[in-house]
Scaffold this motif. Structure first.
Motif, PDB file in Angstrom:
ATOM      1  N   VAL A 118       0.841  -1.190   0.000  1.00 25.67           N
ATOM      2  CA  VAL A 118       0.000   0.000   0.000  1.00 25.67           C
ATOM      3  C   VAL A 118       0.883   1.249   0.000  1.00 25.67           C
ATOM      4  N   ASP A 119       0.254   2.415   0.136  1.00 28.98           N
ATOM      5  CA  ASP A 119       1.010   3.669   0.187  1.00 28.98           C
ATOM      6  C   ASP A 119       0.339   4.603   1.186  1.00 28.98           C
ATOM      7  N   PRO A 120       0.903   5.783   1.437  1.00 35.67           N
ATOM      8  CA  PRO A 120       0.346   6.664   2.471  1.00 35.67           C
ATOM      9  C   PRO A 120      -1.087   7.126   2.225  1.00 35.67           C
ATOM     10  N   ARG A 121      -1.560   7.047   0.978  1.00 35.01           N
ATOM     11  CA  ARG A 121      -2.921   7.495   0.703  1.00 35.01           C
ATOM     12  C   ARG A 121      -3.972   6.421   0.964  1.00 35.01           C
ATOM     13  N   THR A 122      -3.529   5.198   1.238  1.00 33.68           N
ATOM     14  CA  THR A 122      -4.471   4.116   1.483  1.00 33.68           C
ATOM     15  C   THR A 122      -5.248   4.380   2.769  1.00 33.68           C
ATOM     16  N   SER A 123      -6.552   4.196   2.705  1.00 36.16           N
ATOM     17  CA  SER A 123      -7.408   4.415   3.869  1.00 36.16           C
ATOM     18  C   SER A 123      -6.919   3.601   5.058  1.00 36.16           C
ATOM     19  N   ARG A 124      -6.756   4.275   6.209  1.00 40.52           N
ATOM     20  CA  ARG A 124      -6.342   3.560   7.422  1.00 40.52           C
ATOM     21  C   ARG A 124      -7.396   2.535   7.830  1.00 40.52           C
ATOM     22  N   LYS A 125      -8.660   2.842   7.558  1.00 43.60           N
ATOM     23  CA  LYS A 125      -9.730   1.892   7.870  1.00 43.60           C
ATOM     24  C   LYS A 125      -9.542   0.604   7.087  1.00 43.60           C
ATOM     25  N   LEU A 126      -9.221   0.730   5.792  1.00 45.52           N
ATOM     26  CA  LEU A 126      -9.031  -0.460   4.970  1.00 45.52           C
ATOM     27  C   LEU A 126      -7.779  -1.219   5.372  1.00 45.52           C
ATOM     28  N   VAL A 127      -6.734  -0.493   5.773  1.00 46.00           N
ATOM     29  CA  VAL A 127      -5.521  -1.157   6.252  1.00 46.00           C
ATOM     30  C   VAL A 127      -5.841  -1.983   7.499  1.00 46.00           C
ATOM     31  N   ARG A 128      -6.650  -1.429   8.400  1.00 43.83           N
ATOM     32  CA  ARG A 128      -7.033  -2.178   9.599  1.00 43.83           C
ATOM     33  C   ARG A 128      -7.834  -3.426   9.233  1.00 43.83           C
ATOM     34  N   GLN A 129      -8.674  -3.312   8.222  1.00 40.82           N
ATOM     35  CA  GLN A 129      -9.450  -4.476   7.795  1.00 40.82           C
ATOM     36  C   GLN A 129      -8.536  -5.557   7.230  1.00 40.82           C
ATOM     37  N   MET A 130      -7.524  -5.159   6.474  1.00 40.40           N
ATOM     38  CA  MET A 130      -6.568  -6.133   5.942  1.00 40.40           C
ATOM     39  C   MET A 130      -5.825  -6.825   7.070  1.00 40.40           C
ATOM     40  N   ARG A 131      -5.372  -6.033   8.031  1.00 44.84           N
ATOM     41  CA  ARG A 131      -4.636  -6.619   9.163  1.00 44.84           C
ATOM     42  C   ARG A 131      -5.531  -7.574   9.962  1.00 44.84           C
ATOM     43  N   SER A 132      -6.811  -7.236  10.086  1.00 36.67           N
ATOM     44  CA  SER A 132      -7.720  -8.103  10.837  1.00 36.67           C
ATOM     45  C   SER A 132      -7.908  -9.445  10.147  1.00 36.67           C
ATOM     46  N   ALA A 133      -7.561  -9.506   8.853  1.00 33.11           N
ATOM     47  CA  ALA A 133      -7.624 -10.758   8.106  1.00 33.11           C
ATOM     48  C   ALA A 133      -6.240 -11.398   7.988  1.00 33.11           C
ATOM     49  N   ASP A 134      -5.319 -10.988   8.867  1.00 37.08           N
ATOM     50  CA  ASP A 134      -3.971 -11.569   8.963  1.00 37.08           C
ATOM     51  C   ASP A 134      -3.055 -11.188   7.808  1.00 37.08           C
ATOM     52  N   ALA A 135      -3.388 -10.145   7.074  1.00 39.00           N
ATOM     53  CA  ALA A 135      -2.507  -9.710   5.981  1.00 39.00           C
ATOM     54  C   ALA A 135      -1.283  -9.004   6.545  1.00 39.00           C
ATOM     55  N   LYS A 136      -0.164  -9.167   5.859  1.00 37.30           N
ATOM     56  CA  LYS A 136       1.028  -8.390   6.161  1.00 37.30           C
ATOM     57  C   LYS A 136       0.963  -7.109   5.330  1.00 37.30           C
ATOM     58  N   ILE A 137       1.272  -5.979   5.937  1.00 42.69           N
ATOM     59  CA  ILE A 137       1.166  -4.692   5.262  1.00 42.69           C
ATOM     60  C   ILE A 137       2.553  -4.110   5.037  1.00 42.69           C
ATOM     61  N   VAL A 138       2.829  -3.743   3.786  1.00 38.58           N
ATOM     62  CA  VAL A 138       4.054  -3.023   3.442  1.00 38.58           C
ATOM     63  C   VAL A 138       3.638  -1.693   2.842  1.00 38.58           C
ATOM     64  N   GLU A 139       4.034  -0.586   3.474  1.00 36.68           N
ATOM     65  CA  GLU A 139       3.696   0.736   2.960  1.00 36.68           C
ATOM     66  C   GLU A 139       4.899   1.323   2.235  1.00 36.68           C
ATOM     67  N   VAL A 140       4.714   1.609   0.953  1.00 39.99           N
ATOM     68  CA  VAL A 140       5.758   2.232   0.140  1.00 39.99           C
ATOM     69  C   VAL A 140       5.524   3.740   0.162  1.00 39.99           C
ATOM     70  N   ALA A 141       6.457   4.469   0.734  1.00 44.61           N
ATOM     71  CA  ALA A 141       6.248   5.901   0.966  1.00 44.61           C
ATOM     72  C   ALA A 141       6.954   6.797  -0.042  1.00 44.61           C
ATOM     73  N   GLU A 142       7.717   6.217  -0.956  1.00 42.40           N
ATOM     74  CA  GLU A 142       8.457   7.014  -1.935  1.00 42.40           C
ATOM     75  C   GLU A 142       7.607   7.224  -3.183  1.00 42.40           C
ATOM     76  N   PRO A 143       7.245   8.468  -3.505  1.00 38.22           N
ATOM     77  CA  PRO A 143       6.451   8.715  -4.716  1.00 38.22           C
ATOM     78  C   PRO A 143       7.224   8.343  -5.979  1.00 38.22           C
ATOM     79  N   ASP A 144       6.480   7.978  -7.014  1.00 40.27           N
ATOM     80  CA  ASP A 144       7.126   7.697  -8.297  1.00 40.27           C
ATOM     81  C   ASP A 144       7.255   8.989  -9.104  1.00 40.27           C
ATOM     82  N   GLU A 145       7.757   8.859 -10.315  1.00 38.99           N
ATOM     83  CA  GLU A 145       8.044  10.059 -11.102  1.00 38.99           C
ATOM     84  C   GLU A 145       6.796  10.811 -11.559  1.00 38.99           C
TER      85      GLU A 145
END
Length: 291
Positions: A118-145
C-alpha cells in the motif's frame, strides 16, 4: 430505504449479497461527467456524454461480502492462481485498499499468506481491515516520477518476486482474470436486471479491467450499450500528462494494459466533480447510497 420519498424511490433488485441497484427515475442530464477525455471541458462546459433525461441505475457493490466490486476481482485472480496449479507459499499484490481487503479475506479462508503493498494514501480503515484478516502490510512511501505511488509499489513487488521463491503475484494490472470477473459476472448481472435497449454504462478506471470486461461482454453479445471510462484528471491510465491526484482507487500512474484511451469513449473528472456526483443521488432522493 423506508424513509425515501415516494416520488424518488430507490429499489434493490436481486440477492442483496450479490446484486443491488439503486434506481433514480428521470435524473437531469448528466452534468458531472462532461469533458473531452483529456482533462478539459469540466462541469457543463464540455460535450455531454449522457443521452438526455432518463433513469440512473447505480450498481451498489458495497453489498458484496467484503464491501466492494473488488471482491469479484480478488476471487477471479486467486482462482486463476489456484487453478493453474502453481506452487504458492504466499501472495503479494499492490492495492489502493479495497482489493487488498478482499484478497486478505479470501487468502485467510484459503490458508495462504498475503502481503498487501500500500502507500500513504491508502485508507487507514481499509488497512485495519486487511490486518484483521492476517494480511502483512508493506507501505511504500516514496512517490514515483508521476507524483503517485503505483510505480513505486510495483517496483517493490518486482524486487520481492526476484528474491523469493514460491511468492506469487496475481498482477491485477495484466491478468486477464481481472476483466473476466466483469465480463462473466458484473455485466451479465446488470443485463439480467435492467430493461433491455440503449444504456450508457459509466465505469471508473484504475487498472482498466472493469471497462475491458464490460466492453468484451457488450461486443460478444452485440448490445446497444455505450461503455464510458471515467478517469481522474492527472491519471495516465487512459493517456495524457500526469499530475497530482487526490482520489484513491481511481486513476493510475501507468497506462492501462486492458484499455486504450484513444479507442474507448472516456471522460476525465476532477476530485470535486467526483464527490459532487456521489452526493447528487442523496440530494435528489433524500436517501444517500454512498457510505
Amino acid at each position: 430505504m423506508a424513509n425515501c420519498p415516494a416520488n424518488r424511490p430507490i429499489r434493490t433488485v436481486g440477492n442483496p449479497a450479490k446484486l443491488a441497484i439503486g434506481v433514480y427515475p428521470d435524473p437531469p442530464v448528466v452534468v458531472g461527467f462532461a469533458g473531452d477525455g483529456n482533462g478539459g471541458g469540466h462541469g457543463t462546459a464540455g460535450p455531454q456524454i449522457g443521452r438526455g433525461r432518463g433513469i440512473l441505475w447505480l450498481k451498489l457493490e458495497q453489498e458484496n461480502p467484503f464491501g466492494s466490486i473488488k471482491d469479484r476481482v480478488a476471487y477471479s485472480l486467486l482462482s486463476s492462481i489456484f487453478e493453474s496449479g502453481v506452487l504458492c507459499r504466499g501472495i503479494i499484490e499492490s492495492t489502493s485498499g479495497n482489493l487488498g481487503v478482499a484478497l486478505a479475506r479470501y487468502a485467510q479462508i484459503c490458508g495462504v499468506e498475503f502481503t498487501a503493498v500500500v502507500d500513504p494514501r491508502t485508507s487507514r480503515k481499509l488497512v485495519r481491515q486487511m490486518r484483521s484478516a492476517d494480511a502483512k502490510i508493506v507501505e511504500v512511501a516514496e512517490p514515483d516520477e508521476t507524483g503517485g505511488y503505483l510505480l513505486s509499489r510495483l517496483a517493490y513487488i518486482r524486487d520481492r518476486m526476484a528474491a523469493e521463491d514460491l511468492l506469487v503475484w496475481p498482477n491485477q494490472y495484466e491478468n486477464p482474470a481481472n476483466p473476466r470477473a466483469h465480463s462473466e459476472g458484473t455485466a451479465p448481472e446488470i443485463f439480467s436486471t435492467v430493461p433491455h435497449g440503449e444504456l450508457d454504462v459509466f465505469l471508473g478506471v484504475s487498472t482498466g479491467g472493469t471497462v475491458r470486461g464490460f466492453t468484451d461482454y457488450v461486443e460478444r453479445n452485440r448490445l446497444s450499450w455505450r461503455c464510458v471510462a471515467v478517469d481522474e484528471v492527472g491519471s495516465v491510465a487512459l493517456g495524457g500528462p500526469p499530475a497530482t491526484r487526490s482520489l484513491n482507487g481511481i486513476g493510475a500512474s501507468r497506462s492501462s494494459s486492458f484499455v486504450d484511451g484513444r479507442a474507448c469513449l472516456n471522460v476525465k473528472v476532477t476530485a470535486a466533480e467526483a464527490v459532487a456526483a456521489c452526493d447528487w443521488p442523496g440530494v435528489c432522493s433524500g436517501c444517500p447510497v454512498i457510505h
